[in-house]
Design an enzyme around this catalytic site. Structure first.
Site, mmCIF file in Angstrom:
data_model
loop_
_atom_site.group_PDB
_atom_site.id
_atom_site.type_symbol
_atom_site.label_atom_id
_atom_site.label_comp_id
_atom_site.label_asym_id
_atom_site.label_seq_id
_atom_site.Cartn_x
_atom_site.Cartn_y
_atom_site.Cartn_z
ATOM 1 N N GLY A 36 1.604 -12.334 1.836
ATOM 2 C CA GLY A 36 0.217 -12.355 0.368
ATOM 3 C C GLY A 36 1.417 -12.503 -1.261
ATOM 4 O O GLY A 36 2.568 -12.306 -0.903
ATOM 5 N N ARG A 78 -0.158 -16.152 6.574
ATOM 6 C CA ARG A 78 0.691 -14.756 7.508
ATOM 7 C C ARG A 78 0.639 -15.599 8.951
ATOM 8 O O ARG A 78 -1.025 -16.124 8.904
ATOM 9 C CB ARG A 78 0.349 -13.498 8.207
ATOM 10 C CG ARG A 78 -0.113 -13.203 6.017
ATOM 11 C CD ARG A 78 -0.655 -12.226 5.968
ATOM 12 N NE ARG A 78 -0.515 -10.892 5.148
ATOM 13 C CZ ARG A 78 -1.136 -10.477 3.864
ATOM 14 N NH1 ARG A 78 -2.076 -10.955 4.002
ATOM 15 N NH2 ARG A 78 -0.514 -10.076 3.056
ATOM 16 N N ASP A 103 8.114 -8.022 4.877
ATOM 17 C CA ASP A 103 8.730 -6.915 5.668
ATOM 18 C C ASP A 103 8.750 -8.485 6.941
ATOM 19 O O ASP A 103 9.460 -7.740 7.583
ATOM 20 C CB ASP A 103 7.717 -5.857 6.389
ATOM 21 C CG ASP A 103 7.998 -5.350 7.172
ATOM 22 O OD1 ASP A 103 9.576 -4.957 6.885
ATOM 23 O OD2 ASP A 103 7.466 -4.773 8.205
ATOM 24 N N THR A 137 6.756 -9.365 -2.547
ATOM 25 C CA THR A 137 5.428 -8.469 -2.399
ATOM 26 C C THR A 137 4.824 -7.746 -3.137
ATOM 27 O O THR A 137 5.643 -7.319 -3.621
ATOM 28 C CB THR A 137 5.425 -7.924 -1.018
ATOM 29 O OG1 THR A 137 4.821 -7.155 -1.054
ATOM 30 C CG2 THR A 137 7.187 -6.849 -0.800
ATOM 31 N N ASP A 165 3.769 -4.832 -2.744
ATOM 32 C CA ASP A 165 3.890 -3.597 -2.371
ATOM 33 C C ASP A 165 4.757 -2.716 -2.430
ATOM 34 O O ASP A 165 4.311 -1.227 -3.080
ATOM 35 C CB ASP A 165 3.259 -3.851 -1.163
ATOM 36 C CG ASP A 165 1.921 -4.157 -0.843
ATOM 37 O OD1 ASP A 165 1.096 -4.241 -1.516
ATOM 38 O OD2 ASP A 165 2.096 -4.779 0.522
ATOM 39 N N ASP A 176 6.759 -2.589 -0.721
ATOM 40 C CA ASP A 176 7.345 -1.232 1.012
ATOM 41 C C ASP A 176 8.981 -1.447 1.117
ATOM 42 O O ASP A 176 8.643 -1.270 1.964
ATOM 43 C CB ASP A 176 6.124 -0.905 0.995
ATOM 44 C CG ASP A 176 6.203 -2.656 1.593
ATOM 45 O OD1 ASP A 176 6.426 -3.899 1.125
ATOM 46 O OD2 ASP A 176 4.832 -3.305 2.162
ATOM 47 N N ARG A 221 -1.152 -1.517 0.585
ATOM 48 C CA ARG A 221 -1.283 -1.224 1.918
ATOM 49 C C ARG A 221 -0.742 0.010 2.176
ATOM 50 O O ARG A 221 -1.434 0.925 1.780
ATOM 51 C CB ARG A 221 -0.169 -2.229 2.674
ATOM 52 C CG ARG A 221 -0.371 -2.670 3.608
ATOM 53 C CD ARG A 221 0.380 -3.579 4.648
ATOM 54 N NE ARG A 221 0.250 -5.139 3.997
ATOM 55 C CZ ARG A 221 -0.226 -5.924 4.406
ATOM 56 N NH1 ARG A 221 -0.858 -5.715 5.402
ATOM 57 N NH2 ARG A 221 -0.242 -7.390 3.724
HETATM 58 O O1 F6P Z 1 0.867 -7.134 0.860
HETATM 59 C C1 F6P Z 1 -0.041 -7.366 -0.502
HETATM 60 C C2 F6P Z 1 -1.226 -6.856 -0.203
HETATM 61 O O2 F6P Z 1 -2.239 -7.561 -1.884
HETATM 62 C C3 F6P Z 1 -1.479 -5.491 0.004
HETATM 63 O O3 F6P Z 1 -1.476 -4.767 -1.181
HETATM 64 C C4 F6P Z 1 -3.115 -6.041 1.054
HETATM 65 O O4 F6P Z 1 -3.337 -4.732 1.442
HETATM 66 C C5 F6P Z 1 -2.784 -7.016 1.644
HETATM 67 O O5 F6P Z 1 -2.501 -8.061 0.422
HETATM 68 C C6 F6P Z 1 -4.396 -7.868 1.386
HETATM 69 O O6 F6P Z 1 -3.737 -8.600 2.043
HETATM 70 P P1 F6P Z 1 -5.072 -10.577 2.129
HETATM 71 O O7 F6P Z 1 -4.244 -11.416 1.120
HETATM 72 O O8 F6P Z 1 -4.314 -10.879 3.233
HETATM 73 O O9 F6P Z 1 -6.481 -9.660 2.347
#
Ligand code: F6P
Length: 349
Positions: A11, A78, A109, A131, A133, A135, A177
């Site tokens: 992300g 991703r 991660d 990120t 998050d 995390d 997340r």
């Molecule tokens: O990892 C960052 C994040 O924004 C999380 O907080 C969220 O769950 C996820 O990415 C959303 O991902 P996507 O961009 O695939 O919707």
């Protein structure tokens, strides 16, 4: 070192561009050509029609202007194929064929797992934690986390103003997340009365009881901050039966959401007009705060220095307010510590 590569993966996170600029500044200082790899690991798998869509020579004068811009100039993605050893070997071969002797990976991660595999295939890699998050256990902050929290804090302050005007509680959902850090820090910074996170088990009935207590004390504008992952730690609740029995149409198997949760609380707390807001992607698309930009600058600087000094398989992070580095394998083994005492304080437990 003939060339260095840099990519952003997972992300997008505010500060990724600033980190790329810092990498470019350092590479230019040492006279090392820099290649930007597009759309995360996908660029290494040569997924596009043309090479220029997968990779770009990053000249300092092209990138200097992006430092304070939100999003990621290099694009991000991703990459499911990177789970496959054959594709990883393909990526390592591509890097070698292009004379790229070191790679800076800016991501979370999953992106670090990819970097770890490339290191084991003989490609020197350095990770920068990118990120929102927060995390990654080994570092006190990840790029984008501070900006995301600030977006949430601004939003919650505005929501609390309208909640106060209307005497109504509000459920606010933030990202993260499986990590409750954005939710917890937002709650602590705004005076929110309730916070729910994936790390701590909770029940709908107990939250409703806490909201009723607030109402009984004359506080009608309670803010309930929920991390998007908090539904994972919710004790079983039959939303379908409850809402349908209370005059709200709901479909069997429908997942609970912030909006549904507000509807449930309304019906459990004497028809108080609870509302909900999901802050969503504004958390990712904001201009980086000074804290994120400064971390990006130092992290990008250190990453190139390490590669140039022949040190690889490391991740850059922040500890006790200082930028540091450690082995990628060790970093990924560290266990996260959730600040339970702050959680208890917000929830007055
Ligand atoms: O990892 C960052 C994040 O924004 C999380 O907080 C969220 O769950 C996820 O990415 C959303 O991902 P996507 O961009 O695939 O919707």
């Amino acid at each position: 070192m003939k060339k260095i590569g840099v990519l952003t993966s997972g992300g997008d996170a505010p500060g990724m561009n600033a980190a790329v600029v810092a990498v470019a500044l350092n590479a230019a200082m040492y006279g090392i050509p820099l290649v930007g790899i597009k759309r995360g690991y996908n660029g290494l798998l040569r997924k596009s029609e043309s090479l220029s869509d997968d990779m770009e020579e990053l000249r300092l004068d092209t990138v200097l202007d992006i430092a304070d811009r939100p999003g990621t100039y290099l694009r991000t993605a991703r990459c499911a194929e990177f789970m496959d050893p054959q594709w990883r070997k393909f990526a390592a071969d591509t890097l070698r064929a292009m004379d790229i002797g070191g790679l800076v990976v800016i991501g979370g991660d999953g992106s670090f797992q990819g970097a770890r595999h490339l290191c084991h295939l003989g490609i020197p890699c350095i990770g920068i934690p990118g990120t929102i998050d927060n995390d990654l256990a080994y570092t006190e902050m990840t790029l984008g986390y501070d900006t995301a929290v600030n977006v949430c804090v601004d939003a919650v302050r505005a929501i609390r103003a309208t909640s106060r005007s209307h005497d109504r509680p509000h459920v606010v959902e933030v990202m993260g997340r499986h990590c409750g850090d954005i939710a917890l820090t937002t709650a602590v910074s705004t005076g929110a009365e309730i916070v729910l996170v994936p790390e701590v088990r909770w029940s709908v009935e107990k939250v409703a009881a806490r909201l009723r207590e607030q109402i009984a004390k004359g506080n009608y504008r309670t803010t309930i901050i929920v991390a998007e992952g908090c539904w994972e730690s919710m004790e079983p609740f039959d939303m379908y039966t409850f809402l349908n029995a209370h005059g709200k149409r709901c479909y069997e198997g429908e997942p609970i959401s912030a909006y549904r949760f507000a509807s449930i609380l309304k019906r459990m707390c004497g028809n108080v007009e609870a509302r909900a807001t999901v802050i969503g992607y504004t958390q990712r698309g904001e201009q980086p705060t000074a804290r994120d930009s400064a971390f990006a600058f130092e992290a990008g600087n250190l990453a190139v220095r390490l590669l140039r000094d022949g040190i690889s398989n490391q991740v850059v992070g922040m500890r006790e307010g200082k930028v540091f580095y450690m082995s990628i394998d060790e970093a990924l083994k560290e266990k996260r510590h959730f600040r339970r005492e702050l959680y208890n304080l917000v929830n007055r437990m």
